[in-house]
Write an enzyme that holds these catalytic residues in place. Structure first.
Site, PDB file in Angstrom:
ATOM      1  N   GLY A  48       9.671  17.973   4.954  1.00 34.01           N
ATOM      2  CA  GLY A  48      10.476  17.187   5.892  1.00 34.01           C
ATOM      3  C   GLY A  48      10.753  17.936   7.186  1.00 34.01           C
ATOM      4  O   GLY A  48      10.101  18.937   7.508  1.00 34.01           O
TER       5      GLY A  48
ATOM      6  N   HIS B  38      -7.500 -18.048   1.405  1.00 38.84           N
ATOM      7  CA  HIS B  38      -8.092 -17.677   0.120  1.00 38.84           C
ATOM      8  C   HIS B  38      -9.494 -17.107   0.331  1.00 38.84           C
ATOM      9  O   HIS B  38     -10.274 -17.680   1.090  1.00 38.84           O
ATOM     10  CB  HIS B  38      -8.156 -18.912  -0.782  1.00 38.84           C
TER      11      HIS B  38
END
Length: 279
Positions: A74, A254
């Site tokens: 971090g 789709h």
């Protein structure tokens, strides 16, 4: 080696599904341990390193030999040595982060802060850019729009890609109450994974809605190929106040992964396991 939890700050159901997927594909997590010493055993490319680690409760020491050690530690907010104390700007003494108002104003009215030094805000470059742009417009162009730190689309580029926008389920429950939250979800099987029969029921989508606000979508989470691309598109709709009814009335394309978001089932209701996207 994981000190506490995976992907702190993100939806933990999604984080755990990522961890499970990685473990199934050979990644070993050593949980609740932190490295305390790394020693070089052999030189070379790669060489050999011995890692000594201690459990987070301090009761156990383990050792292991590896050829590579990568530390994901971090960042710190380096605000203590830039003279903020001289002008009276308050910081969080533990983290170095700067508390600000919803207009990025510090406790000193004429001093503003943006970006990763802000306390409780996302550490993302696009967020800092947007906040800076909006701040400049408010200060010098008479604008009033503030930076939205909640509906921020973001992606974690784990092997099973994770896209998110809005609240995690944990945060939504805490903020709005369990009785005011409805969660819709479903697994899906990407078309390109069906031919090699790869990882059925591993990709997953979750939609979090605020019941008291016409089931407005307040959290969007998806695991699967190109999750970042999917999330970027839906984030614009979420900013416009997207509701579950509007999702239901949207025709899906789709067979693409994003289609799953149009037919997620209520959590605890219908079966949400899917055989494949193209059926």
């Amino acid at each position: 080696m994981v000190r506490s939890i995976l992907l702190r700050g993100f939806d933990q159901e999604m984080a755990n599904k990522i961890g499970e997927h990685m473990e199934e594909h050979g990644v070993k997590f050593i949980k609740e341990f932190v490295p305390i010493k790394v020693e070089q055993i052999e030189e070379g490319t790669p060489g050999k390193l011995k890692v000594i680690a201690q459990s987070t409760d301090g009761r156990e020491i383990i050792e292991g030999e590896y050829n590579t050690v990568l530390l994901a530690v971090g960042r710190d907010a380096c605000t203590r040595t830039i003279g903020l104390d001289r002008v009276g700007v308050k910081i969080n003494e533990r983290s170095g982060k700067i508390p600000v108002s919803d207009e990025e104003q510090t406790n000193v009215p004429y001093i503003y802060a943006i970006g990763d030094v802000l306390e409780g805000k996302l550490e993302l470059t696009p967020v800092a850019i947007q906040a800076g742009r909006l701040l400049a417009q408010r200060l010098y162009a008479g604008a009033t729009l503030k930076c939205d730190y909640v509906n921020v689309p973001t992606t974690v580029f784990t092997p099973l890609e994770y896209g998110a926008c809005g609240f995690s389920e944990e945060t939504a429950l805490e903020k709005f109450g369990e009785e005011n939250i409805e969660v819709y979800h479903s697994y899906f099987w990407p078309l390109e994974w069906t031919v090699p029969s790869r990882d059925n029921n591993k990709c997953y989508a979750k939609i979090i809605c605020n019941i008291q606000d016409n089931e407005r979508v307040i959290g969007f989470h998806v695991l699967g190929p190109n999750a970042g691309e999917v999330t970027q598109g839906f984030s614009a709709a979420i900013k416009c106040g997207l509701t579950k009814a509007q999702l239901d009335n949207t025709i899906g394309i789709h067979p693409v992964c994003a289609e799953v978001c149009m037919w997620c089932h209520r959590s605890g209701g219908e079966n949400y396991l899917e055989e494949e996207c193209a059926n």
